[in-house]
Motif scaffolding. Structure first.
Motif, PDB file in Angstrom:
ATOM      1  N   ASN A 109      13.784  -6.751  13.806  1.00  0.00           N
ATOM      2  CA  ASN A 109      12.850  -6.128  12.854  1.00  0.00           C
ATOM      3  C   ASN A 109      13.512  -5.567  11.614  1.00  0.00           C
ATOM      4  OD1 ASN A 109      10.756  -6.679  14.508  1.00  0.00           O
ATOM      5  ND2 ASN A 109      10.318  -4.575  15.085  1.00  0.00           N
ATOM      6  N   TYR A 110      14.837  -5.647  11.528  1.00  0.00           N
ATOM      7  CA  TYR A 110      15.532  -4.966  10.431  1.00  0.00           C
ATOM      8  C   TYR A 110      15.105  -5.516   9.069  1.00  0.00           C
ATOM      9  CZ  TYR A 110      19.483  -2.465   8.285  1.00  0.00           C
ATOM     10  OH  TYR A 110      20.274  -1.627   7.536  1.00  0.00           O
ATOM     11  N   SER A 112      12.245  -6.687   8.220  1.00  0.00           N
ATOM     12  CA  SER A 112      10.914  -6.188   7.846  1.00  0.00           C
ATOM     13  C   SER A 112      11.016  -4.755   7.333  1.00  0.00           C
ATOM     14  CB  SER A 112       9.949  -6.269   9.027  1.00  0.00           C
ATOM     15  OG  SER A 112      10.267  -5.310  10.004  1.00  0.00           O
ATOM     16  N   TRP A 113      11.997  -3.997   7.819  1.00  0.00           N
ATOM     17  CA  TRP A 113      12.220  -2.643   7.294  1.00  0.00           C
ATOM     18  C   TRP A 113      12.709  -2.723   5.855  1.00  0.00           C
ATOM     19  CZ3 TRP A 113      15.199   0.702  11.444  1.00  0.00           C
ATOM     20  CH2 TRP A 113      14.462   0.684  12.646  1.00  0.00           C
ATOM     21  N   ALA A 114      13.499  -3.755   5.548  1.00  0.00           N
ATOM     22  CA  ALA A 114      14.093  -3.860   4.216  1.00  0.00           C
ATOM     23  C   ALA A 114      13.110  -4.406   3.195  1.00  0.00           C
ATOM     24  CB  ALA A 114      15.337  -4.747   4.274  1.00  0.00           C
ATOM     25  N   CYS A 115      12.004  -5.021   3.645  1.00  0.00           N
ATOM     26  CA  CYS A 115      11.058  -5.642   2.712  1.00  0.00           C
ATOM     27  C   CYS A 115      10.030  -4.617   2.229  1.00  0.00           C
ATOM     28  CB  CYS A 115      10.331  -6.800   3.370  1.00  0.00           C
ATOM     29  SG  CYS A 115       9.049  -7.494   2.303  1.00  0.00           S
ATOM     30  N   PRO A 116       9.967  -4.367   0.899  1.00  0.00           N
ATOM     31  CA  PRO A 116       8.992  -3.393   0.410  1.00  0.00           C
ATOM     32  C   PRO A 116       7.571  -3.930   0.346  1.00  0.00           C
ATOM     33  CG  PRO A 116      10.359  -4.197  -1.396  1.00  0.00           C
ATOM     34  CD  PRO A 116      10.827  -4.890  -0.166  1.00  0.00           C
TER      35      PRO A 116
ATOM     36  N   LEU B 138      18.639   1.380   3.168  1.00  0.00           N
ATOM     37  CA  LEU B 138      17.301   0.817   2.930  1.00  0.00           C
ATOM     38  C   LEU B 138      16.628   1.485   1.736  1.00  0.00           C
ATOM     39  CD1 LEU B 138      15.950   0.521   6.582  1.00  0.00           C
ATOM     40  CD2 LEU B 138      16.691  -1.340   5.101  1.00  0.00           C
ATOM     41  N   THR B 140      13.758   0.922   0.777  1.00  0.00           N
ATOM     42  CA  THR B 140      12.320   0.985   1.022  1.00  0.00           C
ATOM     43  C   THR B 140      11.888   2.304   1.646  1.00  0.00           C
ATOM     44  OG1 THR B 140      12.841  -0.160   3.063  1.00  0.00           O
ATOM     45  CG2 THR B 140      11.954  -1.482   1.270  1.00  0.00           C
ATOM     46  N   PHE B 237       5.064   0.508  10.749  1.00  0.00           N
ATOM     47  CA  PHE B 237       5.329   1.444   9.654  1.00  0.00           C
ATOM     48  C   PHE B 237       4.248   2.508   9.485  1.00  0.00           C
ATOM     49  CE2 PHE B 237       7.115  -2.730   8.308  1.00  0.00           C
ATOM     50  CZ  PHE B 237       8.438  -2.401   8.472  1.00  0.00           C
ATOM     51  N   HIS B 302       7.737   4.275   5.026  1.00  0.00           N
ATOM     52  CA  HIS B 302       8.084   3.010   4.382  1.00  0.00           C
ATOM     53  C   HIS B 302       7.133   2.751   3.206  1.00  0.00           C
ATOM     54  CE1 HIS B 302       8.770  -1.300   3.968  1.00  0.00           C
ATOM     55  NE2 HIS B 302       9.869  -1.147   4.684  1.00  0.00           N
ATOM     56  N   VAL B 303       7.657   2.125   2.131  1.00  0.00           N
ATOM     57  CA  VAL B 303       6.822   1.918   0.940  1.00  0.00           C
ATOM     58  C   VAL B 303       5.655   0.955   1.186  1.00  0.00           C
ATOM     59  CG1 VAL B 303       8.539   2.482  -0.820  1.00  0.00           C
ATOM     60  CG2 VAL B 303       8.399   0.146   0.062  1.00  0.00           C
TER      61      VAL B 303
END
Lengths: 231, 313
Positions: A109-110, A112-116, B138, B140, B237, B302-303
């Motif tokens: 899932n990492y 998906s955490w990085a994707c804004p 991160l 985000t 999220f 999270h954004v």
């Protein structure tokens, strides 16, 4: 080459047709299936590469509904790729498409955490991350007619609000649209340099209403009677 | 962010394990623990490695496809998660060689013990730093995207390691004065860093719903999110803890994580300690830091929530 989408927020009617066409094509595509959970149950959910949200911009009476389709932006500086520990996420050098190698992903899932932009969704059944492929299994398919070598969402859009093309070519349709219509990127401040570009709603003159004739007394009585009877 | 239990257990347990290894080996190879027996060093080393192993195994439970976990070592040039995995695995041979050296030749310092011990300390520090950077890098999540994140991971790992070291010394009837003083210093610094962190994340900065949608000259409100039930994005999220829970847990973090252990350890600095004192302090510290880790995840916004109706993060 830098392939991506232009989405016209002026003409998008919010029908979710692009999302459905995407699901239909990709569920049997290279990263399919796009698993559904409880499809006939109380809370149906599942994997989608494309999601449409609806916003109200401005305050009444100067407000407007904006339908907002979002899929992977195929960013130039895609952190989802750099944070991936397994090398399953990668960005193709030749056309800039960001993809997930389904055989290498460990489902941490990492990315998906990085994707804004919320472009990546874990398939809980398959245990791997899935995302928009820009229909990579379609746009290069030489068995299809030239006109069909486009992402499913672009072909299906009934409002013609989606365009596909090469952003590196200054004379491509997408580049021209971005120039002419002041196309913009989402959340530029996080620094991902997304490829997909959004066209803002056109400035339109308000339709004048002050010259509309007032109803006569007779019409008002008729209207009132009709309403009362229907009720 | 959804606070996954496996990741909370992983970061707390392995952080404590690396903290214990760093402090135990550091104090030993630089000659600060002359009265430490071979058994005590070996027990401490095994407990440290045991906690690390337990944590790492727990971390694999949040993988949806663990059969590909071995590939996670391949992208150490760009991914902090990959670096963390690599450093974590590299600690083992050096820590085991160090423990073998002690088992083989006793607690007397020699070049072999000092070199393997020193490498173990450096690699342990790098592992905990990488754990912090997994979250710290991160862009985000503004609550994580800060130098305070890796700093807190290192300090809290050291604090728990120091508490374990105190308990170890007390169990083996060793001299606790020095270790207790050191623990008090580490706890104080960790407390200050955590307080700065909580103060710092209160200020709302970063992207808003306006910059997320590009409509920066008018108010933007969500009319419809476009799905009827939850999605992966809302489940992963969308978690929002109740404000009362957050406040209560923050108080408990300071009381259980820092004040109770701090007061008990302060009482030990004179050299008098009972094992009951050490155990209460240790359990209290683990509970407090466990709650801290839960809050670390639960408070992170999270954004992508901006697209689901949040005006800011």
């Amino acid at each position: 080459m830098r392939l991506g989408l232009v989405i016209d927020l002026d003409t998008c009617v919010g029908c979710h047709g692009c999302a459905v066409a995407c699901k239909q094509w990709n569920t049997s595509g290279t990263t399919g299936p796009l698993t559904d959970y409880r499809p006939y149950g109380r809370n149906p959910s599942g994997v989608w590469f494309n999601r449409i949200r609806h916003y109200e911009v401005g305050d009444y009476p100067n407000n407007k509904t904006i339908n907002f389709p979002m899929s992977c932006m195929h960013c130039d500086d895609a952190d989802c790729v750099t944070v991936c520990p397994t090398g399953a996420s990668y960005k193709r050098k030749e056309d800039g498409i960001v993809l997930v190698d389904q055989d290498k992903c460990m489902g941490c899932n990492y990315c998906s955490w990085a994707c804004p932009y919320g472009a990546r969704e874990l398939d809980r059944e398959a245990g791997v991350m899935k995302k928009c492929t820009l229909c990579v299994d379609r746009i290069y398919d030489e068995t299809l007619d030239e006109i069909d070598r486009k992402p499913a969402c672009v072909i299906t859009c009934p409002a013609h609000a989606r365009y596909f093309g090469d952003f590196d070519d200054p004379n491509s349709e997408v580049s021209q649209l971005v120039r002419d219509r002041a196309g913009y990127k989402l959340m530029p401040e996080v620094g991902y340099n997304p490829t997909n570009t959004y066209l803002p709603p056109r400035l339109t003159r308000p339709i004048p209403t002050d010259d509309v004739r007032k109803d006569s007394l007779m019409t008002k009585v008729k209207d009132w009677t009709n309403k009362t009877i229907t009720r | 962010m959804h606070p996954a239990l496996s990741v909370i257990i992983f970061t707390v347990s392995s952080g404590a394990g690396y903290g214990l290894l760093m402090l135990l080996i550091g104090l030993h190879i630089f000659g600060f623990l002359p009265d430490m027996s071979e058994n005590e060093l070996l027990t401490g080393g095994i407990i440290g490695l045991g906690l690390v192993t337990f944590g790492l195994m727990s971390s694999t439970f949040h993988l949806a496809n663990p059969k590909n976990a071995w590939r996670a070592f391949s992208r150490f040039r760009t991914s902090w998660l990959s670096r963390e995995g690599l450093f974590a695995v590299l600690v083992y041979p050096f820590a085991l060689l160090y423990l073998f050296g002690i088992w083989n030749s006793g607690v007397e310092l020699n070049a072999f013990i000092q070199v393997t011990g020193f490498i173990t300390i450096v690699l342990s520090l790098l592992t905990v730093f990488s754990t912090g950077m997994i979250y710290g890098c991160l862009k985000t999540i503004r609550q994580w995207n800060s130098a305070l994140t890796p700093a807190n991971y290192i300090l809290l790992g050291l604090a728990l390691g120091a508490m374990l070291l105190v308990a170890l010394r007390v169990s083996f009837n060793g001299e606790v004065g020095l270790v207790a003083s050191l623990t008090l210093v580490v706890l104080d610094i960790a407390l200050i860093a955590k307080a700065i962190y909580y103060f710092w994340i209160r200020r709302v900065t970063g992207p808003t719903m306006n910059t997320a949608t590009g409509f920066t000259r008018a108010n933007v409100r969500l009319l419809d999110v476009g799905h009827t039930a939850g999605t992966f994005l809302t489940e992963e999220f969308g978690y929002i803890p109740a404000q009362g829970t957050v406040t209560l847990f923050k108080v408990l973090v300071f009381v259980l994580g820092f004040i109770v252990p701090g007061v008990i350890v302060f009482g030990m600095t004179g050299g008098d300690a009972t094992s009951a004192m050490a155990w209460v302090a240790l359990v209290s510290a683990f509970l407090g830091i466990g709650l801290e880790r839960w809050l670390f995840f639960a408070e992170a916004r999270h954004v992508v929530n901006l697209y689901h109706g949040a005006q800011n993060t």
